[in-house]
Scaffold this motif. Structure first.
Motif, PDB file in Angstrom:
ATOM      1  N   ASN A   6       1.171  -2.498  -3.394  1.00  0.00           N
ATOM      2  CA  ASN A   6       2.025  -2.833  -2.388  1.00  0.00           C
ATOM      3  C   ASN A   6       3.273  -3.470  -2.985  1.00  0.00           C
ATOM      4  N   VAL A  32       2.909   1.800  -2.618  1.00  0.00           N
ATOM      5  CA  VAL A  32       3.314   1.786  -0.779  1.00  0.00           C
ATOM      6  C   VAL A  32       4.285   0.755  -0.702  1.00  0.00           C
ATOM      7  N   GLU A  33       4.919   0.970   0.521  1.00  0.00           N
ATOM      8  CA  GLU A  33       5.911   0.065   0.956  1.00  0.00           C
ATOM      9  C   GLU A  33       7.214   0.613   0.192  1.00  0.00           C
ATOM     10  N   PHE A  61       6.588   1.897   5.367  1.00  0.00           N
ATOM     11  CA  PHE A  61       5.638   2.899   5.260  1.00  0.00           C
ATOM     12  C   PHE A  61       5.987   4.201   4.445  1.00  0.00           C
ATOM     13  N   ILE A  83       2.597   7.517  11.556  1.00  0.00           N
ATOM     14  CA  ILE A  83       2.904   7.229  10.073  1.00  0.00           C
ATOM     15  C   ILE A  83       2.086   7.854   9.267  1.00  0.00           C
ATOM     16  N   GLN A  85       0.152   9.507   5.993  1.00  0.00           N
ATOM     17  CA  GLN A  85      -0.680   9.323   4.732  1.00  0.00           C
ATOM     18  C   GLN A  85      -0.634  10.408   3.940  1.00  0.00           C
ATOM     19  N   THR A 103      -3.144   5.267   1.110  1.00  0.00           N
ATOM     20  CA  THR A 103      -2.873   4.760   2.563  1.00  0.00           C
ATOM     21  C   THR A 103      -2.223   3.441   2.738  1.00  0.00           C
ATOM     22  N   HIS A 104      -1.590   3.458   4.021  1.00  0.00           N
ATOM     23  CA  HIS A 104      -0.980   2.037   4.197  1.00  0.00           C
ATOM     24  C   HIS A 104      -0.926   2.447   5.729  1.00  0.00           C
ATOM     25  N   VAL A 105      -1.512   1.376   6.678  1.00  0.00           N
ATOM     26  CA  VAL A 105      -1.489   1.605   8.108  1.00  0.00           C
ATOM     27  C   VAL A 105      -1.092   0.386   8.735  1.00  0.00           C
ATOM     28  N   LEU A 106      -0.883   0.474   9.856  1.00  0.00           N
ATOM     29  CA  LEU A 106      -0.211  -0.719  10.702  1.00  0.00           C
ATOM     30  C   LEU A 106      -1.269  -2.233  10.711  1.00  0.00           C
ATOM     31  N   ARG A 117      -4.538   1.423  14.017  1.00  0.00           N
ATOM     32  CA  ARG A 117      -4.979   1.249  12.575  1.00  0.00           C
ATOM     33  C   ARG A 117      -6.390   1.847  12.033  1.00  0.00           C
TER      34      ARG A 117
END
Length: 226
Positions: A6, A32-33, A61, A83, A85, A103-106, A117
């Protein structure tokens, strides 16, 4: 070898982060990000990772999967909150196919966000568990291994936590070091075992990265153990 980072969407330490990625010598890198500028800078790794899918966004995201081996990608099915994935199919050699879910979730900033999430991760786990090959679900879960939803994801035996046997390995906030919490994870399907697992600093990010050495478990072994 699979790495997850991240990078923090507002982080401008581009060159040090790229140097970190090079030093890991991973077969597959999940990022991610990935904002728009990160999307452009990750292209500097083309010679090392000729196979890639980079999906930058204007928020936190965006995703990237970088691979040394042929890569086919697709978005995951049924995200609860819109969002996306990202699913990667990596072919290392004939007959040696792996799936990597990025994956990157709320973050659980409210009960509603936590429910979204959990719905996303439940859907994602169900989808990836159905593939007929070794699978790894890796990234920022915004969840600790101590939560009831996390434990429920492992309860039916389709997934196991790659941290087991390697210590707590906190990843956030990076500034707290050993006093942080693990929210960046790598879940392994029954066809995968962890040979090694560690975390590493990401210059300018509030997360530590996850580095996983994964090995294929023969189908016969998984059948005998079930």
């Amino acid at each position: 070898r699979i790495a997850s980072l991240n990078v923090l969407v507002g982080n401008r330490n581009f060159a040090p982060v790229l140097d970190t990625i090079r030093s890991l010598d991973a077969d597959v890198v999940v990022v991610v990000e990935v904002g728009r500028e990160w999307g452009e800078r990750l292209a500097d790794l083309d010679s090392l990772y000729p196979f890639r899918e980079i999906l930058p966004r204007g928020d936190a995201f965006g995703f990237a999967i970088l691979s040394k081996h042929p890569l086919a990608t697709s978005p995951s099915a049924g995200p609860a909150d819109g969002i996306p994935q990202l699913l990667g199919r990596i072919t290392r050699a004939e007959g040696d196919v792996w799936y990597v879910g990025a994956t990157h979730v709320l973050p659980p900033v409210s009960p509603a966000a936590a429910a979204l999430r959990d719905a996303d991760l439940r859907s994602w786990c169900d989808e990836l568990a159905s593939v007929d090959a070794p699978a790894v679900l890796i990234g920022d879960f915004n969840d600790t291994p101590y939560s009831a939803p996390f434990r429920q994801r492992l309860a039916d035996g389709r997934w196991h936590d790659s941290r087991i046997g390697f210590g707590i390995q906190p990843t956030w906030p990076a500034s707290l070091g050993a006093f942080g919490i693990p929210i960046d994870h790598a879940l392994l399907s029954n066809r995968v075992a962890a040979a090694a697992r560690s975390t590493f600093p990401i210059p300018g990010s509030d997360h530590r990265g996850v580095l996983l050495d994964a090995v294929r478990v023969p189908v016969a072994a998984t059948t005998e153990s079930s």
